[in-house]
Design a protein around this motif. Structure first.
Motif, PDB file in Angstrom:
ATOM      1  N   HIS A 125       1.150   5.899  -5.025  1.00 13.95           N
ATOM      2  CA  HIS A 125       2.132   4.612  -5.364  1.00 13.95           C
ATOM      3  C   HIS A 125       3.683   4.669  -5.154  1.00 13.95           C
ATOM      4  CE1 HIS A 125       3.318   1.464  -8.629  1.00 13.95           C
ATOM      5  NE2 HIS A 125       3.633   1.004  -7.405  1.00 13.95           N
ATOM      6  N   LYS A 126       4.342   4.261  -4.224  1.00 16.10           N
ATOM      7  CA  LYS A 126       5.464   4.318  -3.363  1.00 16.10           C
ATOM      8  C   LYS A 126       5.604   5.302  -2.403  1.00 16.10           C
ATOM      9  CE  LYS A 126       8.051   2.980  -7.716  1.00 16.10           C
ATOM     10  NZ  LYS A 126       7.219   2.572  -8.723  1.00 16.10           N
ATOM     11  N   ILE A 127       6.291   4.776  -1.360  1.00 15.14           N
ATOM     12  CA  ILE A 127       6.792   5.586  -0.345  1.00 15.14           C
ATOM     13  C   ILE A 127       7.946   5.462  -0.281  1.00 15.14           C
ATOM     14  CG2 ILE A 127       6.308   6.288   2.057  1.00 15.14           C
ATOM     15  CD1 ILE A 127       3.763   4.558   2.116  1.00 15.14           C
ATOM     16  N   ALA A 128       8.968   6.808   0.440  1.00 11.86           N
ATOM     17  CA  ALA A 128      10.299   6.644   0.500  1.00 11.86           C
ATOM     18  C   ALA A 128      10.832   5.992   1.842  1.00 11.86           C
ATOM     19  CB  ALA A 128      10.687   8.176   0.462  1.00 11.86           C
ATOM     20  N   ILE A 129      10.325   4.537   1.722  1.00 10.01           N
ATOM     21  CA  ILE A 129      10.834   3.893   2.949  1.00 10.01           C
ATOM     22  C   ILE A 129      11.444   2.565   2.267  1.00 10.01           C
ATOM     23  CG2 ILE A 129       8.924   4.659   4.312  1.00 10.01           C
ATOM     24  CD1 ILE A 129       7.316   2.131   3.885  1.00 10.01           C
ATOM     25  N   ARG A 130      12.366   1.943   3.280  1.00  9.26           N
ATOM     26  CA  ARG A 130      12.724   0.415   2.972  1.00  9.26           C
ATOM     27  C   ARG A 130      12.753  -0.231   4.389  1.00  9.26           C
ATOM     28  NH1 ARG A 130      18.531  -1.170   0.399  1.00  9.26           N
ATOM     29  NH2 ARG A 130      18.610  -3.154   1.723  1.00  9.26           N
ATOM     30  N   PRO A 131      12.149  -1.478   3.949  1.00  6.11           N
ATOM     31  CA  PRO A 131      11.379  -2.108   2.874  1.00  6.11           C
ATOM     32  C   PRO A 131       9.996  -1.474   2.846  1.00  6.11           C
ATOM     33  CG  PRO A 131      11.204  -3.381   4.924  1.00  6.11           C
ATOM     34  CD  PRO A 131      11.984  -2.194   5.233  1.00  6.11           C
ATOM     35  N   GLY A 132       9.400  -2.035   1.393  1.00  5.67           N
ATOM     36  CA  GLY A 132       7.945  -1.694   1.400  1.00  5.67           C
ATOM     37  C   GLY A 132       7.805  -0.416   0.301  1.00  5.67           C
ATOM     38  N   LYS A 133       8.984   0.096  -0.235  1.00  6.19           N
ATOM     39  CA  LYS A 133       8.826   1.117  -1.218  1.00  6.19           C
ATOM     40  C   LYS A 133       7.657   1.050  -2.206  1.00  6.19           C
ATOM     41  CE  LYS A 133      11.729   2.507  -4.567  1.00  6.19           C
ATOM     42  NZ  LYS A 133      13.310   2.851  -5.115  1.00  6.19           N
ATOM     43  N   PRO A 134       7.538   0.360  -2.898  1.00  8.35           N
ATOM     44  CA  PRO A 134       6.535   0.069  -4.102  1.00  8.35           C
ATOM     45  C   PRO A 134       5.217   0.192  -3.638  1.00  8.35           C
ATOM     46  CG  PRO A 134       8.169  -1.841  -4.203  1.00  8.35           C
ATOM     47  CD  PRO A 134       8.143  -1.214  -3.037  1.00  8.35           C
ATOM     48  N   VAL A 135       4.819   0.183  -2.153  1.00  6.71           N
ATOM     49  CA  VAL A 135       3.457   0.057  -1.903  1.00  6.71           C
ATOM     50  C   VAL A 135       2.384   1.021  -2.603  1.00  6.71           C
ATOM     51  CG1 VAL A 135       3.943   1.573   0.080  1.00  6.71           C
ATOM     52  CG2 VAL A 135       1.768   0.064   0.210  1.00  6.71           C
ATOM     53  N   TRP A 136       1.134   0.363  -2.867  1.00  8.80           N
ATOM     54  CA  TRP A 136       0.080   1.193  -3.683  1.00  8.80           C
ATOM     55  C   TRP A 136      -0.941   1.092  -2.766  1.00  8.80           C
ATOM     56  CZ3 TRP A 136      -4.747   1.210  -5.376  1.00  8.80           C
ATOM     57  CH2 TRP A 136      -4.957   1.641  -6.696  1.00  8.80           C
ATOM     58  N   ALA A 137      -1.930   2.388  -2.674  1.00  8.38           N
ATOM     59  CA  ALA A 137      -3.202   2.272  -1.797  1.00  8.38           C
ATOM     60  C   ALA A 137      -4.140   3.216  -2.628  1.00  8.38           C
ATOM     61  CB  ALA A 137      -2.655   3.068  -0.393  1.00  8.38           C
ATOM     62  N   GLY A 138      -5.306   2.823  -2.379  1.00  9.24           N
ATOM     63  CA  GLY A 138      -6.455   3.441  -3.364  1.00  9.24           C
ATOM     64  C   GLY A 138      -7.535   3.029  -2.584  1.00  9.24           C
ATOM     65  N   VAL A 139      -8.637   3.841  -3.177  1.00  7.27           N
ATOM     66  CA  VAL A 139      -9.920   3.547  -2.601  1.00  7.27           C
ATOM     67  C   VAL A 139     -10.996   3.255  -3.963  1.00  7.27           C
ATOM     68  CG1 VAL A 139     -11.941   4.891  -1.431  1.00  7.27           C
ATOM     69  CG2 VAL A 139      -9.553   5.694  -1.295  1.00  7.27           C
ATOM     70  N   GLY A 140     -11.772   2.041  -3.502  1.00 10.36           N
ATOM     71  CA  GLY A 140     -12.504   1.499  -4.327  1.00 10.36           C
ATOM     72  C   GLY A 140     -13.827   2.061  -4.643  1.00 10.36           C
ATOM     73  N   PRO A 141     -14.728   1.836  -5.384  1.00 10.76           N
ATOM     74  CA  PRO A 141     -15.983   2.524  -5.954  1.00 10.76           C
ATOM     75  C   PRO A 141     -16.730   2.568  -4.866  1.00 10.76           C
ATOM     76  CG  PRO A 141     -15.501   0.603  -7.710  1.00 10.76           C
ATOM     77  CD  PRO A 141     -14.377   0.711  -6.600  1.00 10.76           C
ATOM     78  N   GLN A 142     -16.954   1.574  -4.012  1.00  4.52           N
ATOM     79  CA  GLN A 142     -17.882   1.846  -2.627  1.00  4.52           C
ATOM     80  C   GLN A 142     -17.085   2.281  -1.620  1.00  4.52           C
ATOM     81  OE1 GLN A 142     -19.715  -2.165  -2.196  1.00  4.52           O
ATOM     82  NE2 GLN A 142     -19.277  -2.346  -4.466  1.00  4.52           N
ATOM     83  N   GLY A 143     -15.838   3.071  -1.778  1.00  2.40           N
ATOM     84  CA  GLY A 143     -15.414   3.613  -0.712  1.00  2.40           C
ATOM     85  C   GLY A 143     -14.385   2.699   0.137  1.00  2.40           C
ATOM     86  N   GLN A 144     -14.316   1.287  -0.245  1.00  2.00           N
ATOM     87  CA  GLN A 144     -13.550   0.497   0.272  1.00  2.00           C
ATOM     88  C   GLN A 144     -11.908   0.643   0.016  1.00  2.00           C
ATOM     89  OE1 GLN A 144     -16.210  -0.512  -0.783  1.00  2.00           O
ATOM     90  NE2 GLN A 144     -17.081  -1.685   0.865  1.00  2.00           N
ATOM     91  N   MET A 145     -11.309   0.671   1.154  1.00  2.00           N
ATOM     92  CA  MET A 145      -9.577   0.598   0.998  1.00  2.00           C
ATOM     93  C   MET A 145      -9.050  -0.465   0.329  1.00  2.00           C
ATOM     94  SD  MET A 145      -8.070   3.310   1.901  1.00  2.00           S
ATOM     95  CE  MET A 145      -6.556   3.031   1.994  1.00  2.00           C
ATOM     96  N   VAL A 146      -7.870  -0.091  -0.658  1.00  2.00           N
ATOM     97  CA  VAL A 146      -7.259  -1.346  -1.119  1.00  2.00           C
ATOM     98  C   VAL A 146      -5.839  -0.841  -0.802  1.00  2.00           C
ATOM     99  CG1 VAL A 146      -6.650  -2.435  -3.209  1.00  2.00           C
ATOM    100  CG2 VAL A 146      -8.940  -1.578  -3.028  1.00  2.00           C
ATOM    101  N   PHE A 147      -5.128  -1.862  -0.330  1.00  2.00           N
ATOM    102  CA  PHE A 147      -3.663  -1.802   0.023  1.00  2.00           C
ATOM    103  C   PHE A 147      -3.078  -2.839  -0.733  1.00  2.00           C
ATOM    104  CE2 PHE A 147      -5.624  -0.268   3.985  1.00  2.00           C
ATOM    105  CZ  PHE A 147      -4.883   0.643   4.229  1.00  2.00           C
ATOM    106  N   ALA A 148      -2.052  -2.318  -1.577  1.00  2.00           N
ATOM    107  CA  ALA A 148      -1.053  -3.467  -2.310  1.00  2.00           C
ATOM    108  C   ALA A 148       0.161  -3.291  -2.049  1.00  2.00           C
ATOM    109  CB  ALA A 148      -1.517  -3.036  -4.006  1.00  2.00           C
ATOM    110  N   LEU A 149       0.791  -4.359  -1.233  1.00  2.00           N
ATOM    111  CA  LEU A 149       1.804  -4.397  -0.640  1.00  2.00           C
ATOM    112  C   LEU A 149       2.867  -5.024  -1.594  1.00  2.00           C
ATOM    113  CD1 LEU A 149       0.527  -5.201   2.960  1.00  2.00           C
ATOM    114  CD2 LEU A 149       1.087  -3.198   2.063  1.00  2.00           C
ATOM    115  N   PRO A 150       4.018  -4.664  -1.522  1.00  2.00           N
ATOM    116  CA  PRO A 150       4.996  -5.686  -2.309  1.00  2.00           C
ATOM    117  C   PRO A 150       5.223  -6.924  -1.667  1.00  2.00           C
ATOM    118  CG  PRO A 150       6.334  -3.648  -1.162  1.00  2.00           C
ATOM    119  CD  PRO A 150       4.744  -3.604  -0.764  1.00  2.00           C
TER     120      PRO A 150
END
Ligand code: AMP
Ligand code: MG
Length: 389
Positions: free
Chosen positions: A264-289
């Motif tokens: 959660h959060k990368i030292a970039i601008r724009p887009g810093k608050p971005v969140w990434a994770g992996v769902g129960p079935q292995g699916q990627m989840v990208f949550a973008l500002p």
């Protein structure tokens, strides 16, 4: 906070093949080829005349013979009926097979033709002049495509030449999109004074289509964790609700639903608050500002590398290019800005954009350029790394 490079490595670590399927060649454009391709025969498959003219023996020209009788006309697709005798030549057309007894083609415009007698000009002559020799491009069984690649027009043309009527291509993942925000209304709906239209639903669909994927399902949710429905049976992209505001509940809801956070959060601008994770079935989840330009940058910098890795494609490497105008540093982070590579020699021209909420989105940009965290203002002429968009 992690850097962009670290975030990208973490994302690439999650990449897995989407599998492959067979499609007719007509449907392969833009898909990722998932099979190795060999030449089925030599290319050219026969010695091919590359000009309209006259085919003869080079040694006869060398020995001083200057008058030839045209004994046969060979059109493309024809085979000759007899070998050349001394002082004889064939009239031959571009694309025709040069018979074994000839080894040079003199262009029609370089000969004198009169009373059936051909007088070659246009010297100096060279053996095999105007003949593309059998196998000079490729020999039979050569591996022509040795790794996954996007079926560009040139690839489609090559596959057709090699007689492929169906090809194996990478499967396309199903992608769900969840946009969030009480203030966000659909384009076409009445928009109140303090509301805005939903840019990201259409922006993300178009951005993903450039990378061979599209949105299969879309839900818009107000800023209320209780009504949020997560479609975790497919790759999921979420826009908005990942920052530090009171309505930014997306990370909490995701983690409560069993989506394991990668970062959660990368030292970039724009887009810093971005969140990434992996769902129960292995699916990627990208949550973008939610700011549209942040969404676009997150798609280019994170979702594209992930998709390419899953498709088996090599990463898009940034190009080192010269900046065409000065640029002020606005933050201590790695800043990405939209730019257009233009001019000759080509230079990187920043496109007009104010903040990440600017609706212009760096329109027409063909590069996403990096103004690094550890550098101050950039002078015109400075070297910058650019990711082709
Ligand atoms: P958020 O990330 O939810 O805090 O949103 C950041 C900014 O982006 C806010 O000004 C939102 O109104 C705006 N925004 C969020 N979602 C969208 C969307 N789908 N289309 C256009 N703007 C949006
Ligand atoms: Mg919001």
């Amino acid at each position: 906070m992690i850097t962009y490079t670290q975030a990208k490595e973490m994302i690439l670590g999650q990449a897995r093949s989407f599998g492959a399927e067979i499609v007719p060649l007509e449907q392969a454009f833009g898909r990722v080829l998932a099979e190795l391709i060999r030449a089925d025969r030599d290319y050219p498959p026969f010695p091919r005349a590359t000009m309209d003219g006259y085919a003869m023996r080079y040694t006869e020209l060398e020995s001083g013979i200057r008058h030839f009788a045209a004994v046969e006309t060979i059109m493309a697709g024809d085979t000759s009926t007899r070998p050349l005798g001394s002082g004889e030549c064939y009239k031959i057309m571009t694309g025709a097979a040069v018979p074994a007894s000839a080894d040079i083609v003199i262009r029609r415009e370089d000969v004198e033709e009169g009373n059936g007698v051909i007088t070659p000009g246009g010297h100096p002559w060279r053996r095999y002049q105007n003949i593309a020799r059998q196998g000079e491009d490729l020999t039979a069984d050569t591996l022509v495509i040795d790794r996954p690649c996007i079926c560009e027009p040139s690839v489609i043309g090559l596959l057709a030449t090699l007689g492929k009527t169906t090809v194996s291509v990478a499967r396309i993942p199903r992608v769900g999109l969840l946009t969030t925000g009480n203030e966000v209304v659909a384009p076409g709906a009445v928009v109140g004074g303090v509301e805005i239209r939903n840019t990201n639903r259409w922006l993300l669909d178009a951005a993903l289509k450039k990378y061979g994927v599209e949105i299969n399902s879309w839900v818009h949710a107000p800023d209320d964790p209780h009504v949020l429905r997560l479609e975790l049976d497919r790759m999921l992209i979420i826009s908005g609700g990942v920052s530090a505001g009171d309505a930014d509940y997306v990370p909490l809801v995701l983690e409560a639903a069993g989506v394991r956070r990668i970062f959660h959060k990368i030292a970039i601008r724009p887009g810093k608050p971005v969140w990434a994770g992996v769902g129960p079935q292995g699916q990627m989840v990208f949550a973008l500002p939610g700011n549209p330009f942040s969404c676009l940058v997150g798609t280019i910098l994170l979702i594209r590398p992930y998709l390419r890795a899953c498709f088996g494609l090599p990463p898009v490497e940034p190009l080192g290019l010269e900046l065409g105008s000065a640029r002020k540093k606005r933050s201590p982070l790695d800043e990405f800005f939209p730019a257009m590579l233009q001019g000759s020699p080509a230079r990187v021209m920043p496109m007009p954009i104010n903040t990440s909420g600017d609706i212009r989105l760096g329109m027409q940009a063909n590069m996403l350029a990096l103004h690094p965290a550890d550098s101050g203002d950039l002078e015109s002429g400075a070297a910058v790394l650019c990711y082709p968009i």
